[in-house]
Motif scaffolding. Structure first.
Motif, PDB file in Angstrom:
ATOM      1  N   LYS A   1     -22.817  -7.500  -2.737  1.00 16.56           N
ATOM      2  CA  LYS A   1     -21.589  -8.288  -2.797  1.00 16.56           C
ATOM      3  C   LYS A   1     -20.983  -8.130  -4.180  1.00 16.56           C
ATOM      4  O   LYS A   1     -21.696  -8.166  -5.180  1.00 16.56           O
ATOM      5  CB  LYS A   1     -21.928  -9.764  -2.532  1.00 16.56           C
ATOM      6  N   ARG A   2     -19.670  -7.923  -4.219  1.00 18.84           N
ATOM      7  CA  ARG A   2     -18.994  -7.808  -5.514  1.00 18.84           C
ATOM      8  C   ARG A   2     -18.760  -9.217  -6.056  1.00 18.84           C
ATOM      9  O   ARG A   2     -18.057 -10.023  -5.438  1.00 18.84           O
ATOM     10  CB  ARG A   2     -17.660  -7.079  -5.340  1.00 18.84           C
ATOM     11  N   ILE A   3     -19.385  -9.496  -7.182  1.00 22.04           N
ATOM     12  CA  ILE A   3     -19.236 -10.825  -7.794  1.00 22.04           C
ATOM     13  C   ILE A   3     -18.782 -10.626  -9.234  1.00 22.04           C
ATOM     14  O   ILE A   3     -19.543 -10.128 -10.069  1.00 22.04           O
ATOM     15  CB  ILE A   3     -20.570 -11.613  -7.758  1.00 22.04           C
TER      16      ILE A   3
ATOM     17  N   ARG B   1     -19.284  -7.261 -10.682  1.00 16.33           N
ATOM     18  CA  ARG B   1     -20.672  -6.816 -10.637  1.00 16.33           C
ATOM     19  C   ARG B   1     -21.035  -6.472  -9.196  1.00 16.33           C
ATOM     20  O   ARG B   1     -20.551  -7.126  -8.262  1.00 16.33           O
ATOM     21  CB  ARG B   1     -21.513  -8.013 -11.106  1.00 16.33           C
TER      22      ARG B   1
ATOM     23  N   ALA C   1     -23.630  -7.050  -6.997  1.00 10.23           N
ATOM     24  CA  ALA C   1     -24.833  -7.875  -6.942  1.00 10.23           C
ATOM     25  C   ALA C   1     -25.635  -7.603  -5.679  1.00 10.23           C
ATOM     26  O   ALA C   1     -25.085  -7.490  -4.584  1.00 10.23           O
ATOM     27  CB  ALA C   1     -24.447  -9.347  -6.984  1.00 10.23           C
TER      28      ALA C   1
ATOM     29  N   MET D   1     -27.843  -8.996  -2.895  1.00  3.58           N
ATOM     30  CA  MET D   1     -28.008 -10.303  -2.263  1.00  3.58           C
ATOM     31  C   MET D   1     -29.260 -10.270  -1.390  1.00  3.58           C
ATOM     32  O   MET D   1     -29.578  -9.238  -0.787  1.00  3.58           O
ATOM     33  CB  MET D   1     -26.799 -10.621  -1.390  1.00  3.58           C
TER      34      MET D   1
ATOM     35  N   GLY E   1     -28.145 -12.591   2.788  1.00  2.00           N
ATOM     36  CA  GLY E   1     -26.883 -12.655   2.059  1.00  2.00           C
ATOM     37  C   GLY E   1     -26.592 -14.016   1.468  1.00  2.00           C
ATOM     38  O   GLY E   1     -25.543 -14.223   0.867  1.00  2.00           O
TER      39      GLY E   1
ATOM     40  N   GLU F   1     -28.392 -15.567  -0.894  1.00  2.00           N
ATOM     41  CA  GLU F   1     -28.922 -15.792  -2.240  1.00  2.00           C
ATOM     42  C   GLU F   1     -28.585 -14.614  -3.147  1.00  2.00           C
ATOM     43  O   GLU F   1     -28.870 -13.469  -2.820  1.00  2.00           O
ATOM     44  CB  GLU F   1     -30.445 -15.941  -2.111  1.00  2.00           C
ATOM     45  N   GLU F   2     -27.999 -14.917  -4.281  1.00  2.00           N
ATOM     46  CA  GLU F   2     -27.626 -13.892  -5.257  1.00  2.00           C
ATOM     47  C   GLU F   2     -28.827 -13.558  -6.147  1.00  2.00           C
ATOM     48  O   GLU F   2     -29.595 -14.451  -6.504  1.00  2.00           O
ATOM     49  CB  GLU F   2     -26.464 -14.433  -6.106  1.00  2.00           C
ATOM     50  N   THR F   3     -28.978 -12.286  -6.489  1.00  2.00           N
ATOM     51  CA  THR F   3     -29.998 -11.908  -7.473  1.00  2.00           C
ATOM     52  C   THR F   3     -29.296 -11.354  -8.711  1.00  2.00           C
ATOM     53  O   THR F   3     -28.094 -11.083  -8.678  1.00  2.00           O
ATOM     54  CB  THR F   3     -30.942 -10.817  -6.938  1.00  2.00           C
ATOM     55  N   SER F   4     -30.054 -11.136  -9.765  1.00  2.00           N
ATOM     56  CA  SER F   4     -29.466 -10.563 -10.984  1.00  2.00           C
ATOM     57  C   SER F   4     -29.480  -9.033 -10.929  1.00  2.00           C
ATOM     58  O   SER F   4     -29.053  -8.370 -11.866  1.00  2.00           O
ATOM     59  CB  SER F   4     -30.247 -11.052 -12.205  1.00  2.00           C
TER      60      SER F   4
END
Lengths: 250, 206
Positions: free
Chosen positions: A132-134, A137, A139, A141, A145, A147-150
């Motif tokens: 996912k573009r955050i 970035r 990112a 997921m 989908g 939960e975002e990770t670093s």
């Protein structure tokens, strides 16, 4: 010469094929066994089965469904969703899968992909990455989908290749179910970063979208909405791509 | 009856199923006597050459397959099964194959990712076009078959190479001599083209 692949995807929940938009608003798309047999008969190059509910208490039910699908097709068959260990993967392979796809579990347990490659060979290991573009970035997921990770998607797929993944199943969450085409910049960056096949997923809405993904470096295109709902058939897709010079099966 | 030899490797059920879908009776067996009594024999397989060659020797299944071929009944190998028909493989230097075909097995020497996985085009050779089992197949002279392998046949007699594939290098992927035939790819995963090949083997009268 390897043919580029067209791969229908069955997202399965509660024993039914479902398909949503951005991983949400799921609608029913039929019986998995019936759909699998239909896609096989129409000349799909592979089939992917993702248990998107992936709840541990339904493993047995899912494996029974996997076995019934495996019995009705004569093409390579990938199973994903809820595979967290070598034992889970072994159960899916015994049920008739040729490859297993891992996603969240590969992020949580960095030794999982190497263990799977050692146990079953890299050709069995599909690393699925949801992106996912955050804020500029890319990112990675996890958890369906939610939960975002670093992790950065391009760095992560490079790591997955090094760990023994045989191919990357790259899904753009931004594009999923929209029918507006694959995320081509993402696909170009991913294809340039690894030498293993990258399968494009998320966004296919018409046949030109499939050609665009091949042009961007994809070895295969995963599609659900376009084949489930929008009336395009696999023979049409192959004819369209063949006419434009892409090496697809007749 | 077609005996499908079960020697402890994976991926056997799909071969039986593909034959059954073509209306042929196939039995999965671990019994050398059942193999000896079969009209024709299929040796499938995915796995390690060394391990498989030991198992075939210890169980007597390897000898049984050789006897069937010596008696003039058709024998087909798939993937590792085909590799085991040769004299040996780079994968397990000390291990001996069944010696049903002259040649060896070696690893891909290419900068492309190995294993070679996917639908690869197979072109019939001259001997392939003249082969009785393949006569009604390959209407365009080529077909796509699903390959999953790191090793392939090499040093095969020219008239025994029936079909070739290409992956950084040319390699024999359909091989046969007399009653023995083998595919480096997986017909049981190759849809219509694969089912047609298995059907042709089941009907073949060499």
């Amino acid at each position: 010469m390897l043919a580029r692949r067209i791969i229908p995807c069955l997202d399965v929940a509660g024993g039914r094929v479902v398909k949503g938009v951005h991983f949400e608003s799921l609608r029913d798309a039929g019986d998995p066994v019936w759909q699998a047999a239909r896609y096989d008969a129409e000349g799909a190059d592979e089939l992917v089965f993702l248990d998107i509910s992936a709840s541990p208490d339904q493993r047995e039910t899912t494996l029974e469904m996997v076995a019934r699908v495996a019995e009705s097709i004569f093409i390579p068959f990938t199973v994903g969703g809820g595979i967290r260990s070598v034992a889970d993967a072994g159960a899916a392979l015994r049920a008739g899968a040729d490859k297993v796809s891992v996603n969240t579990a590969a992020v949580r347990d960095r030794s999982l992909v190497p263990q799977l490659a050692d146990s079953f060979g890299t050709q069995c290991v599909v690393a699925a990455v949801d992106v996912k573009r955050i804020g500029g970035r890319l990112a990675v997921m996890v958890n369906g989908g939610r939960e975002e990770t670093s992790l950065d998607a391009i760095e992560w797929i490079g790591e997955l290749e090094a760990k023994g993944a045989g191919e990357i199943l790259l899904t753009s969450m931004d594009k999923d179910g929209t029918g507006t085409g694959y995320d081509l910049p993402l696909l170009r960056a991913a294809s340039a970063a690894v030498s293993i096949p990258v399968i494009a997923s998320g966004g296919a809405g018409n046949l030109p979208h499939l050609a665009e993904a091949f042009e961007a470096g994809a070895h295969g295109v995963l599609a659900a909405t376009i084949f489930h709902f929008q009336g395009s058939t696999l023979p049409e897709a192959r004819a369209y791509l063949r006419e434009r010079g892409y090496p697809v099966r007749p | 009856m077609i005996a499908v030899v079960d020697y402890g490797v994976n991926n056997l059920k799909s071969v039986v199923r593909a034959l059954a879908a073509g209306g042929h009776t196939a039995t999965l067996t671990t019994d050398p006597d059942e193999v000896r009594g079969a009209d024709r024999v299929l040796l499938p397989g995915v796995g390690n050459f060394g391990q498989a060659s030991r198992t075939l020797e210890q169980t007597g299944l390897g000898g049984a397959v050789r006897e069937v071929a010596a008696a003039g009944r058709p024998v087909m190998g798939i993937c590792l099964g085909l590799q085991l028909f040769f004299e040996g493989s780079e994968e397990a230097p000390g291990a001996r194959g069944l010696g049903l075909l002259a040649g060896r097995v070696r690893r891909f020497a290419t900068s492309l990712p190995v294993p070679h996985v996917g639908w690869a085009r197979v072109d019939l050779t001259g001997p392939g076009r003249r082969h009785a089992m393949l006569a009604s197949l390959f209407s365009q002279g080529a077909e796509f078959f699903y390959h999953v392998h790191s090793y392939h046949p090499t040093a095969v007699a020219e008239n025994a190479v029936l079909g070739i594939g290409e992956y950084g290098e040319s390699f024999p992927t359909l091989v046969g001599e007399g009653v023995v035939v083998g595919a480096q790819f997986h017909p049981e995963k190759s849809q219509r083209a694969g089912m047609a090949l298995l059907d042709a083997f089941a009907r073949w009268r060499p």
